[in-house]
Design a protein around this motif. Structure first.
Motif, mmCIF file in Angstrom:
data_model
loop_
_atom_site.group_PDB
_atom_site.id
_atom_site.type_symbol
_atom_site.label_atom_id
_atom_site.label_comp_id
_atom_site.label_asym_id
_atom_site.label_seq_id
_atom_site.Cartn_x
_atom_site.Cartn_y
_atom_site.Cartn_z
ATOM 1 N N GLY A 279 3.830 30.968 -5.131
ATOM 2 C CA GLY A 279 2.509 31.171 -4.536
ATOM 3 C C GLY A 279 2.647 31.676 -3.096
ATOM 4 O O GLY A 279 3.732 32.069 -2.653
ATOM 5 N N ILE B 74 2.179 30.220 0.212
ATOM 6 C CA ILE B 74 2.981 29.514 1.225
ATOM 7 C C ILE B 74 4.360 29.173 0.653
ATOM 8 O O ILE B 74 5.387 29.329 1.328
ATOM 9 N N ASP C 64 7.563 26.740 -10.890
ATOM 10 C CA ASP C 64 6.196 27.268 -10.741
ATOM 11 C C ASP C 64 5.656 27.635 -12.121
ATOM 12 O O ASP C 64 6.356 28.235 -12.937
ATOM 13 N N THR D 28 0.535 30.525 -12.439
ATOM 14 C CA THR D 28 -0.900 30.679 -12.698
ATOM 15 C C THR D 28 -1.324 32.025 -12.109
ATOM 16 O O THR D 28 -0.478 32.779 -11.603
ATOM 17 N N ASP E 298 5.470 23.573 -15.633
ATOM 18 C CA ASP E 298 4.321 22.848 -15.097
ATOM 19 C C ASP E 298 4.792 21.550 -14.437
ATOM 20 O O ASP E 298 5.592 20.817 -15.037
ATOM 21 N N ILE E 299 4.274 21.247 -13.255
ATOM 22 C CA ILE E 299 4.673 19.990 -12.594
ATOM 23 C C ILE E 299 4.163 18.761 -13.356
ATOM 24 O O ILE E 299 4.574 17.644 -13.064
ATOM 25 N N SER F 118 -5.554 25.831 -5.289
ATOM 26 C CA SER F 118 -5.753 25.795 -3.836
ATOM 27 C C SER F 118 -7.069 26.393 -3.341
ATOM 28 O O SER F 118 -7.334 26.360 -2.141
ATOM 29 N N THR G 257 -3.575 19.440 -12.005
ATOM 30 C CA THR G 257 -2.394 19.843 -11.231
ATOM 31 C C THR G 257 -2.244 19.020 -9.946
ATOM 32 O O THR G 257 -1.177 18.470 -9.668
ATOM 33 N N TYR H 181 -11.694 20.332 -4.551
ATOM 34 C CA TYR H 181 -10.327 20.643 -4.112
ATOM 35 C C TYR H 181 -9.820 19.587 -3.134
ATOM 36 O O TYR H 181 -8.755 18.984 -3.347
ATOM 37 N N LYS I 157 -6.771 16.753 -3.405
ATOM 38 C CA LYS I 157 -5.629 16.674 -2.473
ATOM 39 C C LYS I 157 -5.597 15.288 -1.803
ATOM 40 O O LYS I 157 -4.529 14.725 -1.573
ATOM 41 N N ASN J 210 -3.956 28.782 6.611
ATOM 42 C CA ASN J 210 -2.842 29.723 6.791
ATOM 43 C C ASN J 210 -3.296 31.150 6.510
ATOM 44 O O ASN J 210 -4.216 31.371 5.720
#
Ligand code: NAD
Ligand code: DAU
Length: 338
Positions: free
Chosen positions: A11, A13, A34, A37, A60-61, A86, A101, A152, A156, A182
């Motif tokens: 992705g 970052i 990763d 996606t 996938d995590i 994100s 995720t 979102y 997080k 960012n």
């Protein structure tokens, strides 16, 4: 730290981080997990895919067995978790994948890290977990109450609480970083800065949500990546660090600066309906990471924005490749009829 598992390293970052580590720390093995996606793209890693000390794995995590196998196979010492859904707007239209995720995925990684007795787990979190500030409120510090406002940021924040709980309950050596907005190379053009640059370059309208007076604290992506490395290698376990650019700007200020730098007229600006529940202001007190770990931002906003614009000018092929049907449909749904 010589053997690290980076998640979400294709992705924006994550790929900047992976490229930085492969350039600057040749002794470090980077295993990059990763799911690819819409936001992850192997073009973000380019020639780095061939480096002997970089192993890319598509997965996938949320797949705990696979994560544990990777830890064993590569004798992983630490996990740096960038993988996430994100984008705030997407979380408003489809929140569930954010829970899958960002919450379940983080939990899966934490369980693997605990069971395999890793020596560090760094959670790449966000300033959005603190909610929204009024114009005269002090900046977010690490002691600010967690009050997320979007699906979102709620996902997080939930992940941050799990990370803290694993540190407390099982003494897993964890850190959480909470960074501001960012910008820089390889950012998917759904986010404000690349979206506005690319629309301006193509003479398309620049969709400003509401009055455009929302404030964000912008940080050049490479400065964020350096901060994460410093936290991974130098922070005491259990510590949380805010990371920011000391660079608060209204969206209108940023958009006008982009138009000026690309030589386009302000008539391209188009005010559109506001984001639901739109956070008005984020601002970061990054004093703790500066004092304790000696980190500070090195790239000014003007300099970073010029580099970013130049990067998008030089990488139009990247742009057309990452902008898949998924994004075209999303963009049409968001702005098509406005
Ligand atoms: P991004 O959307 O550009 O990249 C996310 C990456 O995660 C993609 O490569 C995607 O394929 C991967 N991914 C998504 N779901 C996955 C899954 N289930 N398993 C494995 N990989 C998966 O995001 P970004 O902007 O690079 O953000 C990276 C991290 O930094 C996120 O955790 C985000 O919350 C955090 N963050 C972002 C910003 C910002 O301004 N972009 C600021 C502060 C913190
Ligand atoms: O603060 C850190 C967060 O910054 C990260 O955790 C998120 O992953 C990242 O997406 C970012 O969230 P924002 O919602 O602040 O970023 P975004 O680029 O989506 O929007 C920045 C501001 O610009 C925000 O006030 C909304 C506004 N905006 C955005 C878009 C995409 C517009 O006015 N028009 C747009 O088309």
């Amino acid at each position: 730290m010589n053997r690290i598992l980076v998640t979400g390293g294709a992705g924006f970052i994550g790929s900047n981080f992976v490229r930085m580590i492969l350039d600057e720390e040749p002794g470090v093995l980077v295993v990059n997990l990763d799911k690819l996606t819409y936001a992850g793209n192997l073009e973000n890693l380019g020639g780095y895919m061939k480096k002997a000390n970089h192993k890319f794995v598509k997965g996938d995590i949320c797949n705990g067995d696979m994560v544990e196998k990777l830890i064993d196979e590569y004798k992983i010492e630490a996990i740096i978790n960038f993988a996430a859904e994100s984008h705030v707007d997407r979380s408003i239209s489809e929140p569930k994948v954010f829970i899958d995720t960002n919450v379940t995925g983080t939990l899966t990684l934490l369980e693997a890290a605990r069971d395999k007795k890793l020596t560090r787990f760094v959670q790449v979190s966000t300033d959005e977990v603190y909610g929204s500030l009024k114009p005269d409120d002090p900046e977010f510090s690490e002691r600010t109450l967690i009050s997320p406002n979007s699906p979102y940021s709620a996902s997080k924040a939930a992940a941050d609480h799990l990370v803290r709980a694993f540190g407390h309950t099982w003494n897993l050596p964890v850190n959480i970083t909470r960074c501001s907005n960012n910008y820089g190379a390889y950012q998917f053009p759904e986010k404000m800065i690349p979206l506005m640059i690319n629309n301006a370059l193509n003479d398309k309208p620049l969709p400003v949500y509401g009055d455009g007076m929302q404030v964000r604290d912008w940080l050049y992506v490479n400065d964020h990546c350096r901060a994460i490395w410093v936290v991974l290698t130098e922070a005491k376990a259990g510590e949380v660090y805010n990371i920011g650019g000391c660079n608060e700007k209204t969206n209108m200020e940023v958009i006008r600066l982009i138009l000026k730098k690309v030589g386009k007229e302000e008539s391209l600006i188009k005010h559109v309906a506001d984001r639901l529940g739109h956070d008005r202001r984020y601002a970061i007190d990054a004093g703790k990471i500066m004092t304790e770990l000696g980190w500070k931002p090195t790239v000014t906003f003007e300099e970073g924005l010029e580099k970013t614009i130049q990067w998008y000018l030089d990488n139009s092929a990247w742009l057309s490749n990452v902008v898949s049907g998924d994004y075209q449909k999303y963009y049409q749904d968001m702005y098509g009829n406005r």
